[in-house]
Design a protein around this motif. Structure first.
Motif, PDB file in Angstrom:
ATOM      1  N   PHE A 140       0.823  -1.206   0.000  1.00  0.00           N
ATOM      2  CA  PHE A 140       0.000   0.000   0.000  1.00  0.00           C
ATOM      3  C   PHE A 140       0.860   1.261   0.000  1.00  0.00           C
ATOM      4  CE2 PHE A 140      -2.693   3.110   2.410  1.00  0.00           C
ATOM      5  CZ  PHE A 140      -3.583   3.331   1.372  1.00  0.00           C
ATOM      6  N   TYR A 143       2.920   1.788  -3.320  1.00  0.00           N
ATOM      7  CA  TYR A 143       2.155   2.136  -4.514  1.00  0.00           C
ATOM      8  C   TYR A 143       2.143   3.636  -4.759  1.00  0.00           C
ATOM      9  CZ  TYR A 143      -1.267   0.606  -7.996  1.00  0.00           C
ATOM     10  OH  TYR A 143      -1.900   0.280  -9.169  1.00  0.00           O
ATOM     11  N   TRP A 147       4.476   8.513  -7.548  1.00  0.00           N
ATOM     12  CA  TRP A 147       3.785   9.792  -7.677  1.00  0.00           C
ATOM     13  C   TRP A 147       3.264  10.029  -9.097  1.00  0.00           C
ATOM     14  CZ3 TRP A 147       2.017  12.158  -3.587  1.00  0.00           C
ATOM     15  CH2 TRP A 147       1.521  13.462  -3.690  1.00  0.00           C
ATOM     16  N   ASP A 148       2.746   9.003  -9.716  1.00  0.00           N
ATOM     17  CA  ASP A 148       2.054   9.218 -10.987  1.00  0.00           C
ATOM     18  C   ASP A 148       0.549   9.207 -10.708  1.00  0.00           C
ATOM     19  OD1 ASP A 148       1.682   6.545 -10.539  1.00  0.00           O
ATOM     20  OD2 ASP A 148       2.423   5.859 -12.478  1.00  0.00           O
ATOM     21  N   GLN A 149      -0.229   9.385 -11.754  1.00  0.00           N
ATOM     22  CA  GLN A 149      -1.671   9.502 -11.581  1.00  0.00           C
ATOM     23  C   GLN A 149      -2.258   8.320 -10.807  1.00  0.00           C
ATOM     24  OE1 GLN A 149      -3.091  12.401 -11.883  1.00  0.00           O
ATOM     25  NE2 GLN A 149      -4.264  12.279 -13.769  1.00  0.00           N
ATOM     26  N   LYS A 150      -1.834   7.112 -11.229  1.00  0.00           N
ATOM     27  CA  LYS A 150      -2.369   5.902 -10.615  1.00  0.00           C
ATOM     28  C   LYS A 150      -2.021   5.867  -9.131  1.00  0.00           C
ATOM     29  CE  LYS A 150      -0.711   1.972 -12.105  1.00  0.00           C
ATOM     30  NZ  LYS A 150      -0.522   0.818 -12.988  1.00  0.00           N
ATOM     31  N   TYR A 152      -1.310   8.351  -7.124  1.00  0.00           N
ATOM     32  CA  TYR A 152      -1.982   9.394  -6.368  1.00  0.00           C
ATOM     33  C   TYR A 152      -3.440   9.039  -6.094  1.00  0.00           C
ATOM     34  CZ  TYR A 152      -3.545  13.991  -4.905  1.00  0.00           C
ATOM     35  OH  TYR A 152      -4.064  15.025  -4.180  1.00  0.00           O
ATOM     36  N   TRP A 153      -4.136   8.633  -7.157  1.00  0.00           N
ATOM     37  CA  TRP A 153      -5.580   8.411  -6.987  1.00  0.00           C
ATOM     38  C   TRP A 153      -5.901   7.112  -6.277  1.00  0.00           C
ATOM     39  CZ3 TRP A 153      -8.306  12.489  -6.887  1.00  0.00           C
ATOM     40  CH2 TRP A 153      -7.886  13.609  -7.611  1.00  0.00           C
ATOM     41  N   ALA A 154      -5.077   6.092  -6.472  1.00  0.00           N
ATOM     42  CA  ALA A 154      -5.300   4.840  -5.737  1.00  0.00           C
ATOM     43  C   ALA A 154      -5.103   5.079  -4.236  1.00  0.00           C
ATOM     44  CB  ALA A 154      -4.353   3.756  -6.229  1.00  0.00           C
ATOM     45  N   VAL A 157      -8.091   7.015  -2.810  1.00  0.00           N
ATOM     46  CA  VAL A 157      -9.221   6.123  -2.561  1.00  0.00           C
ATOM     47  C   VAL A 157      -8.959   5.258  -1.328  1.00  0.00           C
ATOM     48  CG1 VAL A 157     -10.507   4.147  -3.471  1.00  0.00           C
ATOM     49  CG2 VAL A 157      -9.971   6.076  -4.958  1.00  0.00           C
TER      50      VAL A 157
ATOM     51  N   LEU B  48       4.892   3.777 -16.107  1.00  0.00           N
ATOM     52  CA  LEU B  48       4.894   4.991 -15.306  1.00  0.00           C
ATOM     53  C   LEU B  48       3.938   5.930 -16.018  1.00  0.00           C
ATOM     54  CD1 LEU B  48       6.147   6.546 -12.903  1.00  0.00           C
ATOM     55  CD2 LEU B  48       7.803   7.454 -14.509  1.00  0.00           C
ATOM     56  N   GLU B  49       2.839   6.248 -15.364  1.00  0.00           N
ATOM     57  CA  GLU B  49       1.849   7.097 -16.016  1.00  0.00           C
ATOM     58  C   GLU B  49       2.267   8.554 -15.914  1.00  0.00           C
ATOM     59  OE1 GLU B  49      -2.006   6.252 -14.531  1.00  0.00           O
ATOM     60  OE2 GLU B  49      -2.006   4.217 -15.337  1.00  0.00           O
ATOM     61  N   GLU B  50       1.324   9.435 -16.310  1.00  0.00           N
ATOM     62  CA  GLU B  50       1.649  10.852 -16.197  1.00  0.00           C
ATOM     63  C   GLU B  50       1.767  11.237 -14.732  1.00  0.00           C
ATOM     64  OE1 GLU B  50      -0.599  13.269 -19.460  1.00  0.00           O
ATOM     65  OE2 GLU B  50      -1.492  11.309 -19.162  1.00  0.00           O
ATOM     66  N   MET B  51       2.449  12.357 -14.482  1.00  0.00           N
ATOM     67  CA  MET B  51       2.667  12.779 -13.108  1.00  0.00           C
ATOM     68  C   MET B  51       1.333  13.059 -12.413  1.00  0.00           C
ATOM     69  SD  MET B  51       5.241  15.661 -11.750  1.00  0.00           S
ATOM     70  CE  MET B  51       4.998  16.452 -10.179  1.00  0.00           C
ATOM     71  N   ALA B  52       1.303  12.804 -11.113  1.00  0.00           N
ATOM     72  CA  ALA B  52       0.090  13.003 -10.320  1.00  0.00           C
ATOM     73  C   ALA B  52      -0.441  14.414 -10.506  1.00  0.00           C
ATOM     74  CB  ALA B  52       0.393  12.755  -8.843  1.00  0.00           C
ATOM     75  N   ASP B  53      -1.741  14.505 -10.729  1.00  0.00           N
ATOM     76  CA  ASP B  53      -2.380  15.804 -10.924  1.00  0.00           C
ATOM     77  C   ASP B  53      -3.572  15.872  -9.978  1.00  0.00           C
ATOM     78  OD1 ASP B  53      -3.714  18.023 -11.699  1.00  0.00           O
ATOM     79  OD2 ASP B  53      -4.024  17.412 -13.783  1.00  0.00           O
ATOM     80  N   TYR B  59      -9.849  11.100 -13.061  1.00  0.00           N
ATOM     81  CA  TYR B  59      -9.026   9.899 -13.189  1.00  0.00           C
ATOM     82  C   TYR B  59      -9.668   8.751 -12.413  1.00  0.00           C
ATOM     83  CZ  TYR B  59      -5.030   6.848 -13.365  1.00  0.00           C
ATOM     84  OH  TYR B  59      -4.215   5.772 -13.598  1.00  0.00           O
ATOM     85  N   PRO B  61      -8.864   5.460 -10.726  1.00  0.00           N
ATOM     86  CA  PRO B  61      -7.724   4.644 -10.323  1.00  0.00           C
ATOM     87  C   PRO B  61      -8.087   3.179 -10.162  1.00  0.00           C
ATOM     88  CG  PRO B  61      -8.610   5.752  -8.414  1.00  0.00           C
ATOM     89  CD  PRO B  61      -9.481   6.149  -9.576  1.00  0.00           C
ATOM     90  N   PHE B  67      -5.141  -6.320  -4.862  1.00  0.00           N
ATOM     91  CA  PHE B  67      -6.173  -5.662  -4.057  1.00  0.00           C
ATOM     92  C   PHE B  67      -7.499  -5.568  -4.808  1.00  0.00           C
ATOM     93  CE2 PHE B  67      -2.642  -3.353  -1.639  1.00  0.00           C
ATOM     94  CZ  PHE B  67      -2.758  -4.188  -0.544  1.00  0.00           C
TER      95      PHE B  67
END
Lengths: 222, 233, 163
Positions: A140, A143, A147-150, A152-154, A157, B48-53, B59, B61, B67
């Protein structure tokens, strides 16, 4: 090699220690050389190997990781796209995380199947549960680190789930995040938990796990 | 009661000794796991996706695959029941796991003589596997899932043409175009490509009252426009 | 031709011990090569250096080193870093131009030009260099490092790389 060992053994009396660690009998029902199905008894050893692999690759990944929002992403990108072996080392660490989850789960299933959690091994079963939770904690917290989109948003949540706990949920979630939103403080604390707190927990409980296995021996079918 | 295996130096080298016989088997297993891990790291390239926004709330997730079962389970607890999925069920599972040795106290270890433990653990495994599978299947059909091809120069050129044809009536870019909608000259520094794609698919995510209509573009055309716009910085 | 049992046990034991060594070696190589390569990778990257204009040839006096500070951007991992360094540009009597770093070759202190003795002196441990950068006294083991120099249209350029 043997002369170095003799030098150390003469001074530190290592032999009894090594004997205690390595010189014992593996019962037939748990020995793949005698019973092929006993390979399921190797799952625990494989878990140990994967955890060592994770520690090693993790320490090397730390060479290029700075836990701040800008640097974390740029650093992982640097590892992934600019460094020799970077994709491989990161790949092993990430696949290794999946492998750890799978093997810990299989190891637990083996213990359930052979009823190894029963008297007198209840304590070691509970230590095993703590180790399972530790591994999930690693997953956890790890993950978020790229610091990419996934990530951050995971994490957003995941932490929001804590909020739904009655009475203390909001406070707990804020404590986890270091504020009301996932941000810089969240990244730093997840990082520190990932590389300091959880490894310390892991080492302590692994030591207890192995100590008990050696004290109590491998369980026999009854 | 303790069935500790007596260590004995004279037995070293017997088929049953831990060192070196058993350790050899374990080391072979470790080598196999290592080889499989390296292979998987190659085959299953780590994205590696785009930087956290933090501003991009559209988005969707997905957790790591192990999990997913839990992620799927949470879908079934709605409204006031949410806390059951997020708290009470995990707590119950954990309590059951910890208490297992104290509930299953019969002396036998034979799984066939422990129907309760066997049924419960089997149910647990089946549930986890089934929920994971369900999550994967539902994900496949998820409309929000957008796989973006890497940006090429051709895409950007094609995207500019499509933009001139459909979007410039309302949107201005580099000082040319309509004024009914926001200027998109620097859109690439405000929004990432995935967000641009989602706005084109469903303009309402920007604002419920937007007058922007859904432009009938193919997936490839939409990728071209988003490639063009995401580079306008 | 039956081996005694003790010998057979011993040879089996040797087989397993050697087997463990081979597997450990394979694991060591399989992990060691990527990890060591990963560690040393930045050292293997070639640094790019650009020519930097630092002085006007017409303003230089022969035999009088000019102390110049130059700035350049360097790639530092995934960032770019501004680095400032100091050098002495020397116009020799024969018109040749050299550029010396101000870093003493002993332990890296900054050397200064002493106009009266016409020598570079190091304030730390008393190293002394002549105008060519050669050691004339003190502990420094090597002459001052010469940087790459070129002259174009009366402008002197240096590159932050050893000549």
């Amino acid at each position: 090699m043997s002369r170095i060992y003799k030098f150390l053994d003469d001074r530190l009396n290592l032999s009894p220690l090594l004997k205690e660690i390595a010189d014992h009998q593996v019962p037939d029902h748990a020995n793949p050389l005698k019973t092929p199905t006993a390979l399921i008894y190797c799952f625990g050893g494989i878990c140990l190997f994967i955890l060592l692999l994770q520690i090693l690759t993790g320490v090397f990944l730390m060479l290029y990781y700075v836990p701040s929002p800008d640097n974390a992403y740029a650093g992982v990108n640097y590892i992934q796209n600019e460094l020799a072996f970077g994709g491989l080392v990161r790949g092993i660490h990430r696949v290794g995380a999946s492998a750890a989850v799978v093997m810990v789960f299989l190891h637990m299933m083996r213990v359930v199947l052979t009823g190894s959690y029963k008297n007198p091994r209840e304590l070691n079963w509970i230590v095993g549960i703590v180790l399972l939770l530790t591994v999930m904690g690693f997953c956890f917290t790890g993950y978020l680190l790229p610091w990419d989109q996934k990530a951050y948003w995971a994490t957003t949540v995941g932490v929001n789930m804590v909020e739904s706990i009655p009475l203390v949920g909001n406070f707990l979630a804020a404590a986890l995040r270091g504020g009301s939103e996932v941000g810089m403080l969240t990244l730093v604390r997840f990082y520190v938990v990932h590389v300091m707190f959880l490894p310390a927990l892991l080492v302590i409980f692994l030591a207890a796990h192995f100590f008990m296995v050696r004290r109590q021996g491998i369980s026999r079918p009854l | 009661m303790m069935n500790r295996d007596a260590p004995s130096a004279t037995q070293a080298g017997n088929p049953g000794s831990f060192y070196p016989n058993h350790l050899f088997v374990e080391s072979l297993a470790a080598l196999a796991v290592f080889a499989a891990t390296v292979l998987a790291a190659y085959v299953w390239q780590v994205p590696l996706e785009e930087m956290a926004d933090p501003g991009d709330t559209t988005y969707v997730p997905r957790p790591e695959w192990y999990f997913l079962f839990y992620f799927q389970l949470l879908k079934y607890f709605e409204g006031p029941l949410v806390v059951v999925g997020t708290f009470f069920l995990p707590l119950l599972t954990l309590t059951l796991l910890i208490l297992l040795p104290f509930l299953d106290t019969s002396p036998t270890t034979d799984i066939r003589k422990r129907p309760c433990a066997a049924a419960l653990s089997l149910a647990g495994v089946v549930a986890v596997v089934a929920l994971t599978a369900l999550s994967v299947v539902e994900d496949e059909s998820h409309v929000d899932k957008i796989v973006l091809p890497p940006i090429t120069e051709e895409q950007i050129t094609a995207g500019r043409e499509i933009f001139n044809k459909f979007c410039m009536l309302c949107h201005a870019i580099d000082g040319k175009g309509g004024f009914m909608a926001p200027d998109l000259t620097q859109i690439g520094s405000r929004a990432n490509r995935a967000y641009i794609e989602r706005v084109i698919i469903n303009p309402q995510i920007v604002s419920q009252t937007t007058i922007m209509s859904v432009i009938p573009l193919s997936d490839a055309e939409r990728h071209e426009v988003s490639a063009f716009l995401s580079r306008k910085k | 031709m039956e081996l005694p049992e003790a010998n057979e046990t011993l040879s089996r034991r040797r087989f397993f011990v050697n087997g463990i060594k081979v597997v450990a070696g394979l694991l060591g190589l399989g992990l060691g090569i990527p990890l060591v390569g990963f560690f040393i990778a930045p050292a293997l990257k070639k640094e790019q250096h650009d020519w930097i204009a630092i002085a006007d040839l017409n303003l230089m006096n022969a035999g009088e080193p000019a102390k110049v500070t130059y700035q350049y951007t360097r790639r530092d991992g995934w960032k770019t870093a501004e680095t400032r360094k100091t050098a002495f540009v020397v116009k020799h009597a024969d018109g040749k131009i050299t550029a010396l770093t101000n870093k003493c070759t002993h332990l890296g202190c900054g050397v200064e030009w002493n106009a009266s003795s016409k020598q570079f002196t190091c304030p730390c441990h008393g190293g002394v260099f002549d105008i060519q950068g050669n050691v004339t006294a003190g502990p420094p083991p090597k002459p001052l490092t010469r940087l790459m120099v070129k002259v174009e249209v009366n402008k002197i350029f240096i590159k932050d790389a050893q000549q």
